[in-house]
Design a protein around this motif. Sequence first.
Motif, PDB file in Angstrom:
ATOM      1  N   ASP A 263      15.366 -22.080  -0.906  1.00  0.00           N
ATOM      2  CA  ASP A 263      15.336 -21.549  -2.276  1.00  0.00           C
ATOM      3  C   ASP A 263      16.014 -20.186  -2.309  1.00  0.00           C
ATOM      4  O   ASP A 263      15.792 -19.364  -1.425  1.00  0.00           O
ATOM      5  CB  ASP A 263      13.884 -21.376  -2.727  1.00  0.00           C
ATOM      6  CG  ASP A 263      13.196 -22.707  -2.919  1.00  0.00           C
ATOM      7  OD1 ASP A 263      13.084 -23.137  -4.068  1.00  0.00           O
ATOM      8  OD2 ASP A 263      12.815 -23.307  -1.894  1.00  0.00           O
TER       9      ASP A 263
ATOM     10  N   SER B 271      13.897 -32.979   1.458  1.00  0.00           N
ATOM     11  CA  SER B 271      12.605 -33.588   1.822  1.00  0.00           C
ATOM     12  C   SER B 271      12.352 -33.442   3.314  1.00  0.00           C
ATOM     13  O   SER B 271      11.251 -33.082   3.747  1.00  0.00           O
ATOM     14  CB  SER B 271      12.593 -35.082   1.466  1.00  0.00           C
ATOM     15  OG  SER B 271      12.480 -35.283   0.074  1.00  0.00           O
TER      16      SER B 271
ATOM     17  N   ARG C  44      13.934 -39.815  -6.015  1.00  0.00           N
ATOM     18  CA  ARG C  44      15.288 -40.004  -5.485  1.00  0.00           C
ATOM     19  C   ARG C  44      15.787 -41.412  -5.785  1.00  0.00           C
ATOM     20  O   ARG C  44      16.888 -41.611  -6.279  1.00  0.00           O
ATOM     21  CB  ARG C  44      15.251 -39.746  -3.973  1.00  0.00           C
ATOM     22  CG  ARG C  44      16.535 -39.753  -3.245  1.00  0.00           C
ATOM     23  CD  ARG C  44      16.390 -38.959  -1.941  1.00  0.00           C
ATOM     24  NE  ARG C  44      16.051 -37.568  -2.229  1.00  0.00           N
ATOM     25  CZ  ARG C  44      14.978 -36.927  -1.749  1.00  0.00           C
ATOM     26  NH1 ARG C  44      14.139 -37.547  -0.948  1.00  0.00           N
ATOM     27  NH2 ARG C  44      14.766 -35.657  -2.067  1.00  0.00           N
TER      28      ARG C  44
ATOM     29  N   GLU D 215       7.917 -20.420  -7.373  1.00  0.00           N
ATOM     30  CA  GLU D 215       7.246 -21.707  -7.208  1.00  0.00           C
ATOM     31  C   GLU D 215       6.529 -21.748  -5.865  1.00  0.00           C
ATOM     32  O   GLU D 215       6.718 -20.880  -5.017  1.00  0.00           O
ATOM     33  CB  GLU D 215       8.266 -22.848  -7.330  1.00  0.00           C
ATOM     34  CG  GLU D 215       8.853 -22.943  -8.743  1.00  0.00           C
ATOM     35  CD  GLU D 215       9.913 -24.029  -8.859  1.00  0.00           C
ATOM     36  OE1 GLU D 215      10.115 -24.529  -9.986  1.00  0.00           O
ATOM     37  OE2 GLU D 215      10.543 -24.376  -7.839  1.00  0.00           O
TER      38      GLU D 215
ATOM     39  N   LYS E 134      20.647 -33.562  -9.999  1.00  0.00           N
ATOM     40  CA  LYS E 134      19.741 -32.555  -9.423  1.00  0.00           C
ATOM     41  C   LYS E 134      18.411 -33.195  -9.074  1.00  0.00           C
ATOM     42  O   LYS E 134      17.889 -34.034  -9.820  1.00  0.00           O
ATOM     43  CB  LYS E 134      19.514 -31.431 -10.435  1.00  0.00           C
ATOM     44  CG  LYS E 134      18.526 -30.373  -9.964  1.00  0.00           C
ATOM     45  CD  LYS E 134      18.386 -29.259 -10.979  1.00  0.00           C
ATOM     46  CE  LYS E 134      17.421 -28.179 -10.501  1.00  0.00           C
ATOM     47  NZ  LYS E 134      17.720 -27.621  -9.187  1.00  0.00           N
TER      48      LYS E 134
ATOM     49  N   TYR F  34      11.696 -29.550   3.915  1.00  0.00           N
ATOM     50  CA  TYR F  34      10.495 -28.976   3.275  1.00  0.00           C
ATOM     51  C   TYR F  34       9.235 -29.772   3.605  1.00  0.00           C
ATOM     52  O   TYR F  34       8.217 -29.219   3.992  1.00  0.00           O
ATOM     53  CB  TYR F  34      10.671 -28.924   1.749  1.00  0.00           C
ATOM     54  CG  TYR F  34      11.517 -27.789   1.238  1.00  0.00           C
ATOM     55  CD1 TYR F  34      12.908 -27.830   1.306  1.00  0.00           C
ATOM     56  CD2 TYR F  34      10.935 -26.659   0.685  1.00  0.00           C
ATOM     57  CE1 TYR F  34      13.682 -26.792   0.835  1.00  0.00           C
ATOM     58  CE2 TYR F  34      11.714 -25.601   0.200  1.00  0.00           C
ATOM     59  CZ  TYR F  34      13.080 -25.686   0.285  1.00  0.00           C
ATOM     60  OH  TYR F  34      13.859 -24.645  -0.185  1.00  0.00           O
ATOM     61  N   GLN F  35       9.289 -31.101   3.489  1.00  0.00           N
ATOM     62  CA  GLN F  35       8.073 -31.883   3.753  1.00  0.00           C
ATOM     63  C   GLN F  35       7.971 -32.284   5.229  1.00  0.00           C
ATOM     64  O   GLN F  35       6.874 -32.559   5.729  1.00  0.00           O
ATOM     65  CB  GLN F  35       8.045 -33.149   2.880  1.00  0.00           C
ATOM     66  CG  GLN F  35       7.585 -32.867   1.440  1.00  0.00           C
ATOM     67  CD  GLN F  35       8.616 -32.114   0.648  1.00  0.00           C
ATOM     68  OE1 GLN F  35       9.790 -32.533   0.556  1.00  0.00           O
ATOM     69  NE2 GLN F  35       8.226 -30.996   0.066  1.00  0.00           N
TER      70      GLN F  35
ATOM     71  N   ARG G 204       7.624 -31.373 -10.838  1.00  0.00           N
ATOM     72  CA  ARG G 204       7.753 -30.000 -11.369  1.00  0.00           C
ATOM     73  C   ARG G 204       6.395 -29.418 -11.726  1.00  0.00           C
ATOM     74  O   ARG G 204       6.154 -28.224 -11.536  1.00  0.00           O
ATOM     75  CB  ARG G 204       8.689 -29.994 -12.587  1.00  0.00           C
ATOM     76  CG  ARG G 204      10.134 -30.289 -12.222  1.00  0.00           C
ATOM     77  CD  ARG G 204      11.073 -30.268 -13.425  1.00  0.00           C
ATOM     78  NE  ARG G 204      12.370 -30.812 -13.072  1.00  0.00           N
ATOM     79  CZ  ARG G 204      13.271 -30.150 -12.359  1.00  0.00           C
ATOM     80  NH1 ARG G 204      13.001 -28.930 -11.964  1.00  0.00           N
ATOM     81  NH2 ARG G 204      14.418 -30.706 -12.026  1.00  0.00           N
TER      82      ARG G 204
HETATM   83  C1  TYD Z   1      14.627 -32.334  -3.612  1.00  0.00           C
HETATM   84  C2  TYD Z   1      13.492 -31.590  -2.967  1.00  0.00           C
HETATM   85  C3  TYD Z   1      13.178 -30.287  -3.341  1.00  0.00           C
HETATM   86  N1  TYD Z   1      12.142 -29.658  -2.731  1.00  0.00           N
HETATM   87  C4  TYD Z   1      11.756 -28.288  -3.160  1.00  0.00           C
HETATM   88  C5  TYD Z   1      12.853 -27.250  -3.055  1.00  0.00           C
HETATM   89  C6  TYD Z   1      12.458 -26.257  -4.113  1.00  0.00           C
HETATM   90  O1  TYD Z   1      11.479 -25.366  -3.577  1.00  0.00           O
HETATM   91  C7  TYD Z   1      11.749 -27.097  -5.158  1.00  0.00           C
HETATM   92  C8  TYD Z   1      12.528 -27.366  -6.434  1.00  0.00           C
HETATM   93  O2  TYD Z   1      13.861 -27.385  -6.179  1.00  0.00           O
HETATM   94  P1  TYD Z   1      14.815 -26.419  -7.048  1.00  0.00           P
HETATM   95  O3  TYD Z   1      16.196 -26.715  -6.652  1.00  0.00           O
HETATM   96  O4  TYD Z   1      14.335 -25.007  -6.932  1.00  0.00           O
HETATM   97  O5  TYD Z   1      14.546 -26.943  -8.512  1.00  0.00           O
HETATM   98  P2  TYD Z   1      14.353 -25.975  -9.726  1.00  0.00           P
HETATM   99  O6  TYD Z   1      15.583 -25.099  -9.732  1.00  0.00           O
HETATM  100  O7  TYD Z   1      14.243 -26.903 -10.875  1.00  0.00           O
HETATM  101  O8  TYD Z   1      13.091 -25.198  -9.447  1.00  0.00           O
HETATM  102  O9  TYD Z   1      11.462 -28.356  -4.539  1.00  0.00           O
HETATM  103  C9  TYD Z   1      11.364 -30.272  -1.762  1.00  0.00           C
HETATM  104  O10 TYD Z   1      10.402 -29.672  -1.259  1.00  0.00           O
HETATM  105  N2  TYD Z   1      11.671 -31.537  -1.384  1.00  0.00           N
HETATM  106  C10 TYD Z   1      12.711 -32.237  -1.940  1.00  0.00           C
HETATM  107  O11 TYD Z   1      12.952 -33.397  -1.564  1.00  0.00           O
END
Ligand code: TYD
Length: 209
Positions: free
Chosen positions: A10, A99, A71, A146, A36, A102-103, A48
């Motif tokens: 981020d 994914s 996805r 976030e 996106k 982050y996960q 979200r």
């Molecule tokens: C696509 C994706 C995003 N993310 C996370 C990354 C960001 O912290 C968050 C949202 O992505 P982000 O691009 O920040 O979306 P927005 O600009 O609408 O906030 O989700 C995951 O954890 N796993 C995923 O598979």
Amino acid sequence: MRIVALEGIDGSGVSTHSKLLHGKLVEAGVPSCLWKEPTEGPVGGLIRGFLRGAGGAVDSDVMALLFAADRLWGLRLGVAERCGGRPEVLVVDRYKYSSLAYQGISSGLEWVDAINSKAPEAEVLVYIDVPPEVAMRRITARGRREVFETPDFLSRVKTMYEEVLRLASGRGVRVVRVEGVRGGVERSIEDVQSEIAARVFEALGLPGP
Ligand SMILES: Cc1cn([C@H]2C[C@H](O)[C@@H](COP(=O)(O)OP(=O)(O)O)O2)c(=O)[nH]c1=O
Ligand SMILES: Nc1ncnc2c1ncn2[C@@H]1O[C@H](COP(=O)(O)OP(=O)(O)O)[C@@H](O)[C@H]1O
């Protein structure tokens, strides 16, 4: 459909550069569509809510499954609706590699990879490499924060991305690594974007932007 995925922690500039790259492809006459994740679809809306902290504690396994479903919804329904069919090039502002990074930390890379196995690999993966402290400064300046946007977690995501890039590269994904900071100095948006565009056009075998 040729998938170009933009990735990074981020605040690294993933959304900014996804939009700019898509614009350059369109300018060059390439039938490109910008997508996106999380999407604007039904599952994306659920995600979200969780990201804004609305759904209480965020469970990594649940989020991984939601992102995987979001996805596939996008690939099978959302993109066709938004892009009027299957575009030649799909520029994705985050993809399955988010994914994994982050996960994968709490859910395990192997399982997250398995639940995303029906989503094709990207042809090109652009990774924007930015130190967490620079990313956090931008996020703070941007205002809203976030659930994943903390220095410690983004550092762990950054480390995980190194493994994810190796995995993707091993599968034949063209990994384009771009420094957001060079010699300790933040590169301008224009400077980063011109490098991204030049390298993506080259990777796709398109005449220069
Ligand atoms: C696509 C994706 C995003 N993310 C996370 C990354 C960001 O912290 C968050 C949202 O992505 P982000 O691009 O920040 O979306 P927005 O600009 O609408 O906030 O989700 C995951 O954890 N796993 C995923 O598979
Ligand atoms: N190279 C850069 N230099 C300075 N600010 C940048 C740069 N790239 C992006 N930004 C700014 O950082 C913030 C986060 O960018 P964004 O594209 O939303 O990041 P991400 O999608 O990776 O979270 C935005 O305000 C954006 O204008």
